[in-house]
Design an enzyme around this catalytic site. Structure first.
Site, mmCIF file in Angstrom:
data_model
loop_
_atom_site.group_PDB
_atom_site.id
_atom_site.type_symbol
_atom_site.label_atom_id
_atom_site.label_comp_id
_atom_site.label_asym_id
_atom_site.label_seq_id
_atom_site.Cartn_x
_atom_site.Cartn_y
_atom_site.Cartn_z
ATOM 1 N N GLU A 44 0.834 -1.203 0.000
ATOM 2 C CA GLU A 44 0.000 0.000 0.000
ATOM 3 C C GLU A 44 0.874 1.260 0.000
ATOM 4 O O GLU A 44 1.787 1.373 0.822
ATOM 5 C CB GLU A 44 -0.897 0.000 1.246
ATOM 6 N N ALA A 74 -5.847 -3.729 1.153
ATOM 7 C CA ALA A 74 -6.407 -4.962 1.696
ATOM 8 C C ALA A 74 -5.279 -5.954 1.915
ATOM 9 O O ALA A 74 -4.732 -6.512 0.957
ATOM 10 C CB ALA A 74 -7.444 -5.539 0.735
ATOM 11 N N GLU A 75 -4.926 -6.186 3.158
ATOM 12 C CA GLU A 75 -3.705 -6.949 3.447
ATOM 13 C C GLU A 75 -3.842 -8.425 3.103
ATOM 14 O O GLU A 75 -2.891 -9.053 2.637
ATOM 15 C CB GLU A 75 -3.311 -6.764 4.917
ATOM 16 N N GLN A 97 1.891 -2.169 5.908
ATOM 17 C CA GLN A 97 2.218 -0.782 6.254
ATOM 18 C C GLN A 97 2.629 -0.625 7.719
ATOM 19 O O GLN A 97 3.558 0.117 8.028
ATOM 20 C CB GLN A 97 1.028 0.106 5.940
ATOM 21 N N PHE A 98 1.934 -1.317 8.601
ATOM 22 C CA PHE A 98 2.276 -1.308 10.025
ATOM 23 C C PHE A 98 1.988 -2.700 10.588
ATOM 24 O O PHE A 98 1.135 -3.428 10.069
ATOM 25 C CB PHE A 98 1.426 -0.290 10.797
ATOM 26 N N ASP A 99 2.677 -3.005 11.689
ATOM 27 C CA ASP A 99 2.492 -4.281 12.383
ATOM 28 C C ASP A 99 1.032 -4.680 12.571
ATOM 29 O O ASP A 99 0.599 -5.748 12.172
ATOM 30 C CB ASP A 99 3.197 -4.206 13.751
ATOM 31 N N PHE A 101 -1.566 -3.615 11.187
ATOM 32 C CA PHE A 101 -2.377 -3.661 9.966
ATOM 33 C C PHE A 101 -2.130 -4.959 9.185
ATOM 34 O O PHE A 101 -2.780 -5.216 8.174
ATOM 35 C CB PHE A 101 -2.085 -2.465 9.058
ATOM 36 N N TYR A 103 -2.592 -7.896 10.439
ATOM 37 C CA TYR A 103 -3.424 -8.992 10.964
ATOM 38 C C TYR A 103 -4.473 -9.512 9.984
ATOM 39 O O TYR A 103 -4.774 -10.703 9.994
ATOM 40 C CB TYR A 103 -4.073 -8.596 12.297
ATOM 41 N N HIS A 144 -0.302 1.164 15.931
ATOM 42 C CA HIS A 144 0.881 1.478 15.132
ATOM 43 C C HIS A 144 2.182 1.034 15.803
ATOM 44 O O HIS A 144 3.246 1.442 15.372
ATOM 45 C CB HIS A 144 0.967 2.988 14.850
#
Lengths: 343, 366
Positions: A44, A74-75, A97-99, A101, A103, A144
């Protein structure tokens, strides 16, 4: 399928201009894309923007949108499509993008990425690298700052790697991308702006995955750590000299595979060990490491193996995070509790 | 520039051409069926009869303890067969756990296709050999794989289409949404086949979705939705073949909903009488995919007793070979458990491997 090989021995004279971990990661991605056409980076905001941490800066411009792709937000979709790309023989490098996010992609990771080689009896390995900025210490608001390494390390089939130095950021990321196994590559985001005299002109060095490194030798006790906690441990070791303690520091670099030999050798040399990480202690890496040290080094131990970890609480809001993160004092307190003989 | 000129203001595509027909598309029993190639109809017929027999045999093997579980596709054979036959050898199929028939129709060995359900390993075939992904048990998770593979093929310059299968229940999963969105944004050559068989184990459609049809969901992603009678094998085959052709020609993805019915329970472990009426099952039995095709073939003089017997004999030969092979105990090597976790086993895995080897040795000596 070609395997990425490092562009060894760059001919330009070393400029020795300090570089950051972010720049080293960017260079590693750049060199991997240049060395191997099957490498594709997706995530992203990684194209035009260069990623929220600018780790992919300039890659889309140089290698094109199809090699460095801005995906829909959409991860699970990012990792799920990376699985399909790897099934076809490509070598995807995914950016979360972040830890916290990452999941939504957990099911793809656990049920497919980690298992595909096994469920197909080796017919379908998935050489996917999943880059995840992780950990706290940057004043991030809720969701974050998670340290999610224990979830990943608990999943057979994944390698879990985390650099703590600028040099390792380059070397380990190149190795992760070249690996035929899936690698969860955890980037300590508070070290993104840490500097060293490594520079992109320095001859490139790929670090093998699965080997811990002794960052500091010591005779009194051994601190075992990784990623964002390494600088804290080195600082603690320096401060410990005032207390008369000579502390060694081991940087795991790779949580899976776990380098038991290096850890056991270091602990046997001191007889005392403290495991330090910022993720919550309960059910965490520290528990695993402490158990293995006890199993391997029991007769060399002068004291129980202690853990210094984040509290067992949801990650705190930024104005309170300093109380949660293991600092020098908390590490030295633990060292003080290692049953030193009086006198 | 005003906001009216900005990309956010205007629709990105015209929705009308994407909408499915209000009624499921049908061919068999309609005047258009006269145009259908007799050779294709005979091929489909042979596959359908063999498929039905395979379902029966696999269900029997479950009762005999030779399979751990078998989610039968009885009643859905038209979808299974049409999906496999709509693809060329270079294409890829992404099946869900109920799609063993499609996997076999694609050329995978009938016993290797059952490895997962027999329980001697997870996937019994090399996915590359017939270009069939492993049977996917976590719902809809195979759909993004199909999208990614189709994208990789496109990036590589290969003429490859991916066809991914999912059920009505699976459409509620997040991966269904993400896969369709990625496929449409990237315009990759992929076809999604939703087999709407009425139930997700026990939960009926009205508790699964409020959409007019599953095919309508396509419009929200900017791809065409097609609605087809899932028991009309000629119609399903034609709709899928068109979608595959469109994808191959660079036209992007299609969502196809095939309306069908699961005649058996979810698996042998399920009791369908708890959640559906016999009258509903009877109504669908009267719309059986094999009977529909037989009526068409008979009407066109393409089916006599000789053809019928020969197709039945062929199915019986397949079933008897399957029975015989499945009654042979699988040879398992417990050491395989460690063989494919990583390219190189970790130190810890080597220790555990040695432990199991010692345990096996002790077992042999006792």
């Amino acid at each position: 399928m070609t395997t990425a090989t490092p562009a060894a021995g760059r001919t330009a004279a070393p400029a020795r201009k300090p570089a950051t971990m972010a720049q080293a990661l960017n260079r590693a991605l750049h060199d991997a894309l240049a060395a191997d056409d099957s490498v594709h980076v997706l995530g992203e905001d990684i194209g035009t923007l260069g990623g929220v941490f600018r780790i992919t800066d300039g890659l889309a411009a140089e290698f094109g949108d199809s090699r460095c792709t801005d995906t829909p937000l959409a991860e699970a979709g990012i990792l799920g499509t990376a699985v399909g790309m790897a099934m076809y023989g490509l070598r995807p490098v995914v950016e979360m993008q972040f830890d916290a996010f990452a999941y939504p992609s957990f099911e793809q990771l656990v049920s497919h990425v980690a298992k595909m080689r096994n469920r197909t009896r080796g017919a379908m390995p998935l050489p996917i690298t999943i880059r995840i900025p992780y950990g706290g210490g940057i004043g991030g608001v809720e969701h974050h700052s998670d340290s999610s390494e224990a979830y990943y390390a608990h999943t057979p089939g994944l390698h879990v790697v985390t650099p703590a130095t600028v040099e390792d950021a380059y070397g380990l990321l190149r190795a992760a991308i070249a690996s035929d196994d899936p690698v969860v590559f955890l980037e300590p985001k508070r070290l993104y702006w840490s500097k060293s005299d490594w520079s992109p002109e320095t001859p490139a060095k790929v670090e093998p995955i699965g080997r811990a490194v002794v960052r500091r030798t010591g005779r009194s006790a051994t601190l075992i750590t990784y990623g964002p906690s390494l600088p804290v441990c080195l600082e603690a070791a320096e401060a410990a000299k005032e207390e008369g303690w000579d502390l060694g520091v081991v940087d795991l670099r790779s949580l899976v595979p776990f380098d038991e030999e290096t850890v056991a050798a270091a602990v046997r040399g001191t007889g005392r060990a403290v495991v330090v990480h910022e993720s919550s202690g309960f059910g965490g890496m520290g528990a695993e490491i402490a158990a293995r040290i006890t199993e391997r080094c029991f007769h060399h131990l002068e004291a129980p193996v202690l853990r210094v970890a984040g509290f067992d609480i949801p990650y705190p809001p930024p104005m309170l995070e300093r109380h949660h993160l293991p600092g020098v004092d908390r590490i030295l307190d633990a060292v003080g509790r290692l049953q030193w003989e009086e006198g | 520039m005003t906001v009216l000129d900005t990309p956010a203001w205007r629709p990105r595509t015209d929705a009308a051409p994407l909408l499915p027909d209000p009624e499921p598309y049908r061919l068999l029993g309609t005047p258009a069926a006269a145009e259908l190639d007799p050779a294709l109809l005979r091929t489909l017929y042979g596959h359908l009869v063999r498929g039905r027999r395979y379902n029966q045999q696999a269900t029997a093997l479950t009762k005999q303890g030779r399979l751990a579980v078998y989610p039968a596709s009885t009643g859905q054979e038209a979808c299974e067969i049409a999906a496999a036959l709509a693809l060329r050898p270079r294409d890829w199929l992404f099946p869900s756990y109920r799609d063993t028939l499609a996997v076999v129709a694609r050329g995978v060995d009938p016993v290797e296709a059952l490895t997962l359900l027999r329980g001697d390993w997870h996937t019994g075939y090399d996915p590359h050999e017939h270009r069939v992904a492993p049977l996917s048990t976590p719902l809809a998770t195979q759909l993004p794989h199909a999208v990614g593979l189709a994208r990789a093929a496109r990036l590589t310059g290969d003429d490859v289409v991916a066809l991914a299968m999912v059920g009505d229940g699976g459409t509620s999963e997040g991966d269904f949404h993400e896969a369709l969105n990625f496929a449409a944004v990237w315009q990759v050559p992929v076809v999604f086949l939703v087999q709407n068989n009425g139930f997700a184990i026990s939960v009926p459609l009205d508790k699964q979705t409020a959409a007019p049809t599953f095919a309508h969901k396509a419009v929200g992603y900017g791809m065409p939705g097609r609605l087809v009678d899932g028991n009309d094998v000629a119609a399903v085959h034609q709709v899928l073949a068109e979608a595959v052709g469109r994808a191959r020609d660079g036209g992007g993805p299609t969502l196809v909903e095939a309306v069908t019915y699961r005649m058996d329970a979810h698996t042998n472990a399920d009791d369908a009488t708890r959640y559906r009426e016999d009258s509903e099952v009877a109504a669908w039995r009267a719309h059986d995919p094999i009977a529909l095709l037989e009526r068409e073939l008979t009407g066109r003089g393409l089916l006599d007793d000789e053809v019928r017997d020969s197709v039945a004999d062929d199915a019986e030969t397949m079933a008897s070979a399957l029975r015989e092979r499945m009654h042979t105990d699988a040879t398992l090597d417990p050491m395989d458990l460690f063989a494919h976790v990583y390219a190189e086993p970790t130190q810890q895995l080597r220790q555990q491997e040695a432990q199991l080897r010692a345990e096996l040795e002790a077992e042999r000596q006792s």
